[in-house]
Design a protein around this motif. Sequence first.
Motif, PDB file in Angstrom:
ATOM      1  N   ALA A 176      29.972 -18.355  33.599  1.00 56.70           N
ATOM      2  CA  ALA A 176      28.844 -17.897  32.802  1.00 56.70           C
ATOM      3  C   ALA A 176      28.080 -19.080  32.232  1.00 56.70           C
ATOM      4  O   ALA A 176      28.206 -20.198  32.695  1.00 56.70           O
ATOM      5  CB  ALA A 176      29.334 -16.995  31.698  1.00 56.70           C
ATOM      6  N   ALA A 177      27.309 -18.809  31.203  1.00 60.65           N
ATOM      7  CA  ALA A 177      26.432 -19.822  30.642  1.00 60.65           C
ATOM      8  C   ALA A 177      27.201 -21.070  30.220  1.00 60.65           C
ATOM      9  O   ALA A 177      28.223 -20.982  29.549  1.00 60.65           O
ATOM     10  CB  ALA A 177      25.701 -19.239  29.449  1.00 60.65           C
ATOM     11  N   SER A 209      27.699 -12.548  27.665  1.00 59.84           N
ATOM     12  CA  SER A 209      27.700 -12.849  29.094  1.00 59.84           C
ATOM     13  C   SER A 209      29.117 -12.768  29.652  1.00 59.84           C
ATOM     14  O   SER A 209      29.292 -12.565  30.837  1.00 59.84           O
ATOM     15  CB  SER A 209      27.095 -14.223  29.361  1.00 59.84           C
ATOM     16  OG  SER A 209      28.011 -15.239  29.028  1.00 59.84           O
ATOM     17  N   GLN A 210      30.127 -12.925  28.794  1.00 55.41           N
ATOM     18  CA  GLN A 210      31.497 -12.926  29.321  1.00 55.41           C
ATOM     19  C   GLN A 210      32.185 -11.575  29.238  1.00 55.41           C
ATOM     20  O   GLN A 210      32.996 -11.249  30.091  1.00 55.41           O
ATOM     21  CB  GLN A 210      32.327 -13.967  28.581  1.00 55.41           C
ATOM     22  CG  GLN A 210      31.765 -15.334  28.871  1.00 55.41           C
ATOM     23  CD  GLN A 210      32.663 -16.440  28.440  1.00 55.41           C
ATOM     24  OE1 GLN A 210      33.831 -16.243  28.158  1.00 55.41           O
ATOM     25  NE2 GLN A 210      32.111 -17.624  28.390  1.00 55.41           N
ATOM     26  N   ILE A 253      19.052 -14.680  31.825  1.00 52.02           N
ATOM     27  CA  ILE A 253      18.818 -13.256  31.569  1.00 52.02           C
ATOM     28  C   ILE A 253      19.659 -12.402  32.517  1.00 52.02           C
ATOM     29  O   ILE A 253      20.090 -11.312  32.167  1.00 52.02           O
ATOM     30  CB  ILE A 253      17.306 -12.888  31.641  1.00 52.02           C
ATOM     31  CG1 ILE A 253      17.039 -11.519  31.050  1.00 52.02           C
ATOM     32  CG2 ILE A 253      16.778 -12.955  33.051  1.00 52.02           C
ATOM     33  CD1 ILE A 253      17.193 -11.446  29.560  1.00 52.02           C
ATOM     34  N   PHE A 254      19.957 -12.965  33.685  1.00 49.80           N
ATOM     35  CA  PHE A 254      20.869 -12.233  34.564  1.00 49.80           C
ATOM     36  C   PHE A 254      22.289 -12.276  34.007  1.00 49.80           C
ATOM     37  O   PHE A 254      22.970 -11.255  33.919  1.00 49.80           O
ATOM     38  CB  PHE A 254      20.852 -12.788  35.989  1.00 49.80           C
ATOM     39  CG  PHE A 254      21.821 -12.052  36.876  1.00 49.80           C
ATOM     40  CD1 PHE A 254      21.472 -10.838  37.443  1.00 49.80           C
ATOM     41  CD2 PHE A 254      23.099 -12.534  37.083  1.00 49.80           C
ATOM     42  CE1 PHE A 254      22.378 -10.120  38.206  1.00 49.80           C
ATOM     43  CE2 PHE A 254      24.022 -11.826  37.838  1.00 49.80           C
ATOM     44  CZ  PHE A 254      23.651 -10.615  38.410  1.00 49.80           C
ATOM     45  N   GLY A 255      22.731 -13.463  33.604  1.00 50.61           N
ATOM     46  CA  GLY A 255      24.101 -13.629  33.133  1.00 50.61           C
ATOM     47  C   GLY A 255      24.389 -12.812  31.884  1.00 50.61           C
ATOM     48  O   GLY A 255      25.479 -12.290  31.710  1.00 50.61           O
ATOM     49  N   VAL A 256      23.406 -12.690  31.005  1.00 52.58           N
ATOM     50  CA  VAL A 256      23.645 -12.010  29.731  1.00 52.58           C
ATOM     51  C   VAL A 256      23.346 -10.521  29.826  1.00 52.58           C
ATOM     52  O   VAL A 256      24.138  -9.693  29.413  1.00 52.58           O
ATOM     53  CB  VAL A 256      22.807 -12.657  28.610  1.00 52.58           C
ATOM     54  CG1 VAL A 256      22.993 -11.907  27.305  1.00 52.58           C
ATOM     55  CG2 VAL A 256      23.202 -14.114  28.444  1.00 52.58           C
ATOM     56  N   ALA A 257      22.168 -10.178  30.377  1.00 54.80           N
ATOM     57  CA  ALA A 257      21.756  -8.769  30.361  1.00 54.80           C
ATOM     58  C   ALA A 257      21.887  -8.103  31.726  1.00 54.80           C
ATOM     59  O   ALA A 257      21.586  -6.921  31.858  1.00 54.80           O
ATOM     60  CB  ALA A 257      20.316  -8.663  29.869  1.00 54.80           C
TER      61      ALA A 257
END
Lengths: 237, 284
Positions: free
Chosen positions: B282-283, B167-168, B25-29
């Motif tokens: 990222a993810a 996320s990117q 959730i940090f990486g995406v939002a």
Amino acid sequence: MRLALLEVADLVVHYGKALALDGVSLSVAAGELVAVLGPNGAGKSTLLKAISRAVPSAGHIVFDGRPLDDMAPHLVVAAGICHCPEGRHLFAELTVRKNLELGAYLRRDKAAIARDLEHVHALFPVLRARGAQQAATLSGGEQQMVAIGRALMGRPKLLLLDEPSVGIAHRLKIAIFAAIRQIREAGTAILLVEQDARSALGVASRAYLLEHGQIVREGLSEAFIRDDRVRRVYLGV
Amino acid sequence: MLNILVYGAVTSAVYAMLAVGFTLIFGVARVLNLAHGAFYGLGAYSCYLLTGRLGWPLLPAALVAVLFVAAFGVAMERFLVRPLRHSALAVLMITIAVGLLFEQAMYLLFGSEARNVPAFSNATWSYAGLDVSGQRLLTLGFGIVIIGLLWLFINRTRLGSAILALSQDREGALYMGIPADRIYAVVMAISAAIAAAAGVLTAPFLTVQPTMDLLPMIKAFSIVIVGGLGSIPGSILAALLLGYSETIVAYAVSPAWTEIVSLVAVLLTLILRPAGLLGKRAAF
Ligand SMILES: Nc1ncnc2c1ncn2[C@@H]1O[C@H](COP(=O)(O)OP(=O)(O)O)[C@@H](O)[C@H]1O
Ligand SMILES: [Mg+2]
């Protein structure tokens, strides 16, 4: 007169208190290639972002007979406007192939998507060989090809191209402008923002000159090439 | 030796389940969700309510508990986080508030005493002088399966590509027509559900109390700092690292020293490699 595909009227954009676009009006007909020229900071990118609904604006934007003013950005894409942004904004760690596939994110027509991928590969053959490579590992020019290809994968009626040739080797720049010409010949309308006025006027049928957030000249490309001020400031002659 | 191997694996699996959702959730939002521990606690308490108070069988109770927490996560994103997204600080504050609210609500509803949640398995597995509860082994198995499924989801589905894209490069994703708000809600649901599953699985052998959210929160936070904020492989790697280090310290020194391990790891990481082991990636 033919009803324009894109009709922008009195567009005003503020960033906080700063005025970036000050009442811009322009139009693009179906299948037409229109260039927007102007110095750095004139508001060219802001104009494209406002059309994509990535920045809020006042005024009117009508596309294909539909007002875009209150539309969510993803619906603008669904309506047929694909934006190839300044700085490319590729998904750096994903493969070239996945980047291109993401361009078709809103589409469900698998067979047509596969055909469009073929078209992109035909337009930029180097991308086929680079398919499994991470986008970040490509040269700047190749990355620009991915960015344009990705936008085409959305099957646009109108393609917004923001500075596709900036910082790119001469050979690739020629390839990119050849591709832009081909995209237009295939029937896609293009709104092209470019620093290189000579190349832009070489492919566009009409042009607008944007300075300090206002349109200060508009006309056919041939007239632009003969315009004294344009020649002096933007063509360097 | 075998003790360390098995118990370390169980601890690592729990840590990984806590950390992947937090980092996702940090990486995406770009939301640093300090209510993540509350998801874990809410999973355990929901399961307690359904089994202990309402007499449900464990399996449906566990499923409903996980789904409820996922819905809670989505509601939190929609009504508390989204309106404040313009300010990272405000988002941080609201997640802290949700965490505190969880503790107070559980205290008022169920009191401060520890509660029991039934185990899926009451068997004990014995081998070469090692005794492990079946529940711990199940937790390990579920942890591996859940993370495997998450990997498949992110790398093999359309929604997964949208998560990777967001996320990117958020602006790039916007121009692809990826509806960011909807993807954030999906990610919040996944993140909350995995934390709740960890809560349901570990509740039988850990304590279910109103303050139970704190330690997992600290662990998730430490793991994500060590692994690199936003990196799922990093958080899995760091979960293994911390899970095993703690287990080794517990056996070699004393169980009293385990909590120091993650704090030392965080300090060392911040001094030596502030971006974390796999920082910035990222993810997956
Ligand atoms: N996100 C932003 N926040 C504040 N000001 C901005 C932002 N983006 C652009 N500007 C300002 O708006 C003006 C127009 O920018 P831009 O549209 O990027 O110009 P161009 O593309 O013609 O170089 C510039 O003065 C720029 O500094
Ligand atoms: Mg620009």
